[in-house]
Design a protein around this motif. Structure first.
Motif, mmCIF file in Angstrom:
data_model
loop_
_atom_site.group_PDB
_atom_site.id
_atom_site.type_symbol
_atom_site.label_atom_id
_atom_site.label_comp_id
_atom_site.label_asym_id
_atom_site.label_seq_id
_atom_site.Cartn_x
_atom_site.Cartn_y
_atom_site.Cartn_z
ATOM 1 N N SER A 64 2.937 -6.545 10.698
ATOM 2 C CA SER A 64 2.177 -7.151 9.602
ATOM 3 C C SER A 64 1.392 -6.101 8.824
ATOM 4 N N TRP A 65 0.920 -5.077 9.520
ATOM 5 C CA TRP A 65 0.194 -4.000 8.825
ATOM 6 C C TRP A 65 1.118 -3.216 7.912
ATOM 7 N N TRP A 66 2.362 -3.041 8.318
ATOM 8 C CA TRP A 66 3.320 -2.354 7.447
ATOM 9 C C TRP A 66 3.549 -3.153 6.169
ATOM 10 N N ALA A 67 3.631 -4.475 6.269
ATOM 11 C CA ALA A 67 3.833 -5.319 5.091
ATOM 12 C C ALA A 67 2.645 -5.218 4.142
ATOM 13 N N LEU A 69 0.503 -2.735 3.917
ATOM 14 C CA LEU A 69 0.510 -1.380 3.368
ATOM 15 C C LEU A 69 1.539 -1.250 2.255
ATOM 16 N N PHE A 70 2.706 -1.842 2.428
ATOM 17 C CA PHE A 70 3.753 -1.798 1.418
ATOM 18 C C PHE A 70 3.309 -2.528 0.146
ATOM 19 N N LEU A 71 2.704 -3.702 0.292
ATOM 20 C CA LEU A 71 2.234 -4.438 -0.879
ATOM 21 C C LEU A 71 1.120 -3.691 -1.607
ATOM 22 N N ALA A 73 0.823 -0.423 -1.685
ATOM 23 C CA ALA A 73 1.483 0.684 -2.377
ATOM 24 C C ALA A 73 2.139 0.200 -3.667
ATOM 25 N N LEU A 74 2.741 -0.977 -3.645
ATOM 26 C CA LEU A 74 3.332 -1.539 -4.864
ATOM 27 C C LEU A 74 2.266 -1.806 -5.925
ATOM 28 N N SER A 77 1.026 1.595 -7.327
ATOM 29 C CA SER A 77 2.035 2.234 -8.180
ATOM 30 C C SER A 77 2.170 1.498 -9.515
#
Length: 82
Positions: A64-67, A69-71, A73-74, A77
């Protein structure tokens, strides 16, 4: 990687993980003696290796932390593009 004993008939697990398989095997024998009269349970039991990283308590965060972090980053950016 640590080892853990699990009895599927009683839904019992090791109270703590063992660093060596021999300790988990001894716990299996003790449980069979105490709960099943020394016999193997009908539903099965066994010793298995436990991957601590898969539970999220290793050096990497859980899925869940990866998700999140990915959001993040989006989002960042997208803001830099303007």
């Amino acid at each position: 990687m640590p080892y853990e004993y699990e009895c599927r008939q009683c839904d019992a697990r090791s109270p703590r993980q063992h660093d060596h398989r021999d300790a988990a095997d001894a716990e299996q024998e003790q449980h069979r003696t105490d709960a099943h009269g020394g016999l193997a349970p009908a539903a099965g039991d066994g010793v298995r290796r436990v991957h601590s990283e898969a539970r999220g308590d290793g050096c990497l965060p859980a899925g869940s932390w990866w998700a999140v972090l990915f959001l993040l980053a989006l989002l960042v950016s997208n803001c830099w593009g303007r």
